[in-house]
Write an enzyme that holds these catalytic residues in place. Structure first.
Site, PDB file in Angstrom:
ATOM      1  N   GLY A  97      17.375 -33.524 -36.514  1.00 17.37           N
ATOM      2  CA  GLY A  97      18.182 -33.508 -35.514  1.00 17.37           C
ATOM      3  C   GLY A  97      17.817 -32.648 -34.342  1.00 17.37           C
ATOM      4  O   GLY A  97      18.739 -31.866 -33.934  1.00 17.37           O
ATOM      5  N   ALA A  98      16.622 -32.810 -33.696  1.00 16.06           N
ATOM      6  CA  ALA A  98      15.868 -32.053 -32.884  1.00 16.06           C
ATOM      7  C   ALA A  98      16.321 -32.500 -31.577  1.00 16.06           C
ATOM      8  O   ALA A  98      15.877 -32.170 -30.467  1.00 16.06           O
ATOM      9  CB  ALA A  98      14.612 -32.408 -33.267  1.00 16.06           C
TER      10      ALA A  98
ATOM     11  N   SER B  14      25.505 -23.203 -43.705  1.00 17.50           N
ATOM     12  CA  SER B  14      26.629 -22.972 -42.929  1.00 17.50           C
ATOM     13  C   SER B  14      27.357 -21.856 -43.532  1.00 17.50           C
ATOM     14  O   SER B  14      27.279 -21.912 -44.816  1.00 17.50           O
ATOM     15  CB  SER B  14      27.598 -24.325 -42.498  1.00 17.50           C
ATOM     16  OG  SER B  14      28.642 -23.760 -42.011  1.00 17.50           O
TER      17      SER B  14
ATOM     18  N   ASN C   6       4.689 -37.785 -49.647  1.00 13.69           N
ATOM     19  CA  ASN C   6       3.643 -38.359 -50.178  1.00 13.69           C
ATOM     20  C   ASN C   6       2.552 -37.326 -50.730  1.00 13.69           C
ATOM     21  O   ASN C   6       1.993 -37.527 -52.045  1.00 13.69           O
ATOM     22  CB  ASN C   6       2.920 -39.348 -49.412  1.00 13.69           C
ATOM     23  CG  ASN C   6       1.605 -39.701 -50.012  1.00 13.69           C
ATOM     24  OD1 ASN C   6       1.877 -40.557 -51.135  1.00 13.69           O
ATOM     25  ND2 ASN C   6       0.839 -39.578 -49.460  1.00 13.69           N
TER      26      ASN C   6
ATOM     27  N   LYS D  47      27.663 -28.503 -48.036  1.00 11.19           N
ATOM     28  CA  LYS D  47      26.645 -27.332 -47.637  1.00 11.19           C
ATOM     29  C   LYS D  47      26.769 -26.338 -49.022  1.00 11.19           C
ATOM     30  O   LYS D  47      25.527 -25.504 -49.057  1.00 11.19           O
ATOM     31  CB  LYS D  47      27.257 -26.633 -46.511  1.00 11.19           C
ATOM     32  CG  LYS D  47      27.526 -27.317 -45.051  1.00 11.19           C
ATOM     33  CD  LYS D  47      25.763 -27.481 -44.706  1.00 11.19           C
ATOM     34  CE  LYS D  47      25.942 -28.025 -43.202  1.00 11.19           C
ATOM     35  NZ  LYS D  47      24.542 -28.266 -42.894  1.00 11.19           N
TER      36      LYS D  47
ATOM     37  N   TYR E 270      31.954 -31.962 -45.851  1.00 11.78           N
ATOM     38  CA  TYR E 270      30.988 -31.040 -44.984  1.00 11.78           C
ATOM     39  C   TYR E 270      30.828 -29.777 -45.880  1.00 11.78           C
ATOM     40  O   TYR E 270      29.780 -29.472 -46.162  1.00 11.78           O
ATOM     41  CB  TYR E 270      31.430 -30.900 -43.633  1.00 11.78           C
ATOM     42  CG  TYR E 270      30.713 -29.743 -42.809  1.00 11.78           C
ATOM     43  CD1 TYR E 270      29.445 -30.170 -42.338  1.00 11.78           C
ATOM     44  CD2 TYR E 270      30.714 -28.411 -42.701  1.00 11.78           C
ATOM     45  CE1 TYR E 270      28.735 -29.364 -41.335  1.00 11.78           C
ATOM     46  CE2 TYR E 270      30.107 -27.672 -42.005  1.00 11.78           C
ATOM     47  CZ  TYR E 270      28.759 -28.105 -41.178  1.00 11.78           C
ATOM     48  OH  TYR E 270      28.006 -27.065 -40.590  1.00 11.78           O
ATOM     49  N   VAL E 271      31.641 -29.020 -46.348  1.00 13.80           N
ATOM     50  CA  VAL E 271      31.941 -27.930 -46.951  1.00 13.80           C
ATOM     51  C   VAL E 271      31.411 -28.055 -48.428  1.00 13.80           C
ATOM     52  O   VAL E 271      30.231 -27.306 -48.677  1.00 13.80           O
ATOM     53  CB  VAL E 271      33.350 -27.288 -46.919  1.00 13.80           C
ATOM     54  CG1 VAL E 271      33.167 -26.059 -48.286  1.00 13.80           C
ATOM     55  CG2 VAL E 271      33.805 -26.831 -45.841  1.00 13.80           C
ATOM     56  N   ALA E 272      31.538 -29.206 -49.027  1.00 11.44           N
ATOM     57  CA  ALA E 272      30.817 -29.563 -50.346  1.00 11.44           C
ATOM     58  C   ALA E 272      29.348 -29.586 -50.213  1.00 11.44           C
ATOM     59  O   ALA E 272      28.778 -29.141 -50.902  1.00 11.44           O
ATOM     60  CB  ALA E 272      31.659 -30.633 -51.013  1.00 11.44           C
TER      61      ALA E 272
HETATM   62  N1  LIG Z   1      26.711 -25.749 -34.109  1.00  8.42           N
HETATM   63  C1  LIG Z   1      27.470 -24.835 -35.128  1.00  8.42           C
HETATM   64  O1  LIG Z   1      28.075 -24.051 -34.800  1.00  8.42           O
HETATM   65  C2  LIG Z   1      27.005 -24.940 -36.534  1.00  8.42           C
HETATM   66  C3  LIG Z   1      27.563 -23.944 -37.616  1.00  8.42           C
HETATM   67  C4  LIG Z   1      26.880 -23.937 -38.820  1.00  8.42           C
HETATM   68  C5  LIG Z   1      26.317 -24.759 -39.441  1.00  8.42           C
HETATM   69  N2  LIG Z   1      25.460 -25.636 -38.341  1.00  8.42           N
HETATM   70  C6  LIG Z   1      24.477 -26.479 -38.897  1.00  8.42           C
HETATM   71  O2  LIG Z   1      23.610 -26.581 -38.266  1.00  8.42           O
HETATM   72  C7  LIG Z   1      23.009 -27.929 -37.970  1.00  8.42           C
HETATM   73  C8  LIG Z   1      22.760 -28.409 -36.417  1.00  8.42           C
HETATM   74  O3  LIG Z   1      24.134 -28.400 -35.943  1.00  8.42           O
HETATM   75  P1  LIG Z   1      24.305 -28.669 -34.454  1.00  8.42           P
HETATM   76  O4  LIG Z   1      25.765 -28.248 -34.065  1.00  8.42           O
HETATM   77  O5  LIG Z   1      23.264 -27.787 -33.611  1.00  8.42           O
HETATM   78  O6  LIG Z   1      24.027 -30.030 -34.137  1.00  8.42           O
HETATM   79  P2  LIG Z   1      24.606 -31.381 -34.631  1.00  8.42           P
HETATM   80  O7  LIG Z   1      25.237 -31.390 -35.980  1.00  8.42           O
HETATM   81  O8  LIG Z   1      25.808 -31.662 -33.380  1.00  8.42           O
HETATM   82  O9  LIG Z   1      23.514 -32.571 -34.255  1.00  8.42           O
HETATM   83  C9  LIG Z   1      22.276 -32.212 -33.629  1.00  8.42           C
HETATM   84  C10 LIG Z   1      21.373 -33.409 -33.647  1.00  8.42           C
HETATM   85  O10 LIG Z   1      21.452 -34.370 -34.910  1.00  8.42           O
HETATM   86  C11 LIG Z   1      21.624 -35.579 -34.606  1.00  8.42           C
HETATM   87  N3  LIG Z   1      21.658 -36.164 -35.739  1.00  8.42           N
HETATM   88  C12 LIG Z   1      22.973 -36.406 -36.319  1.00  8.42           C
HETATM   89  N4  LIG Z   1      23.028 -37.107 -37.315  1.00  8.42           N
HETATM   90  C13 LIG Z   1      21.774 -37.551 -37.447  1.00  8.42           C
HETATM   91  C14 LIG Z   1      21.196 -38.253 -38.555  1.00  8.42           C
HETATM   92  N5  LIG Z   1      21.777 -38.872 -39.543  1.00  8.42           N
HETATM   93  N6  LIG Z   1      19.825 -38.344 -38.520  1.00  8.42           N
HETATM   94  C15 LIG Z   1      19.097 -38.020 -37.526  1.00  8.42           C
HETATM   95  N7  LIG Z   1      19.713 -37.154 -36.620  1.00  8.42           N
HETATM   96  C16 LIG Z   1      20.926 -36.918 -36.568  1.00  8.42           C
HETATM   97  C17 LIG Z   1      22.100 -35.777 -33.258  1.00  8.42           C
HETATM   98  O11 LIG Z   1      21.855 -37.020 -32.613  1.00  8.42           O
HETATM   99  C18 LIG Z   1      22.011 -34.403 -32.572  1.00  8.42           C
HETATM  100  O12 LIG Z   1      20.923 -34.647 -31.650  1.00  8.42           O
HETATM  101  C19 LIG Z   1      23.711 -28.940 -39.231  1.00  8.42           C
HETATM  102  O13 LIG Z   1      23.166 -28.938 -40.062  1.00  8.42           O
HETATM  103  C20 LIG Z   1      25.197 -27.954 -38.753  1.00  8.42           C
HETATM  104  O14 LIG Z   1      25.865 -28.349 -39.976  1.00  8.42           O
HETATM  105  C21 LIG Z   1      26.000 -25.850 -37.151  1.00  8.42           C
END
Ligand SMILES: NC(=O)c1ccc[n+]([C@@H]2O[C@H](COP(=O)([O-])OP(=O)(O)OC[C@H]3O[C@@H](n4cnc5c(N)ncnc54)[C@H](O)[C@@H]3O)[C@@H](O)[C@H]2O)c1
Length: 146
Positions: free
Chosen positions: A12-13, A91, A73, A108, A104-106
């Site tokens: 998700g970078a 989260s 691997n 996490k 989502y909650v489940a």
């Molecule tokens: N943003 C928040 O407020 C928040 C709060 C608590 C937890 N989180 C957790 O932090 C993490 C990142 O959240 P965020 O809000 O920065 O970003 P996001 O969840 O919106 O996603 C960021 C990136 O992930 C990529 N992505 C989505 N699904 C993908 C997949 N199946 N395979 C590969 N890439 C994928 C997207 O293209 C995007 O570039 C998540 O696990 C989220 O649940 C976020």
């Protein structure tokens, strides 16, 4: 340069937290493998990192797609030097629950449980550290340059 000599794979970078993590890890000296289902955005992140003189590779991949495979691997025998770090982005929803987003909650909660299991199973013996971070709601909108 706290991460000098280390390699980090960040999923998700391509945007938001994953992008920030990839860039910070690179600034701290890690070689970064940046993975995102959006190939263009993850290429852009890898290019930004390389433009700052650090090492990065951008890889298009969807962690939910059966066609995309992560092969864990590398294997080691019990007495060999081991190590490694797993950081799972959970989260506060995984600690306390929130309204809405039942799956989502489940998931996490499950991720936090999995992290504890990995830490308990492999922490001492194989020296693989597993930690979860549990952010609250973040404003991940990039700031405009003034
Ligand atoms: N943003 C928040 O407020 C928040 C709060 C608590 C937890 N989180 C957790 O932090 C993490 C990142 O959240 P965020 O809000 O920065 O970003 P996001 O969840 O919106 O996603 C960021 C990136 O992930 C990529 N992505 C989505 N699904 C993908 C997949 N199946 N395979 C590969 N890439 C994928 C997207 O293209 C995007 O570039 C998540 O696990 C989220 O649940 C976020």
């Amino acid at each position: 340069m706290k991460l000098s000599g280390k390699t980090a794979l960040v999923t998700g970078a391509g945007s938001r937290m994953g992008r920030a993590i990839a860039k910070l890890f690179a600034e701290e000296g890690a070689r970064v493998v940046a993975v995102d289902m959006n190939g263009d955005s993850v290429e852009a992140v890898a290019s930004e990192i390389k433009a700052s003189g650090r090492e990065a590779v951008g890889v298009a991949g969807n962690v939910t797609k059966q066609e995309d495979i992560l092969v864990n691997n590398a294997g080691i025998m019990d007495k060999q030097e081991a190590g490694g770090v797993i950081i799972n982005n959970a989260s506060v929803g995984g600690l306390f629950g929130t309204r809405g987003g039942a799956s989502y909650v489940a998931s996490k909660h499950a991720l936090i449980g999995l992290t504890k299991n990995i830490a308990a199973t492999y922490g001492t013996f194989n020296k693989i550290r597993a930690n979860a971070i549990a952010p609250g709601g973040l404003n991940t909108t990039p700031r405009r340059a003034s």
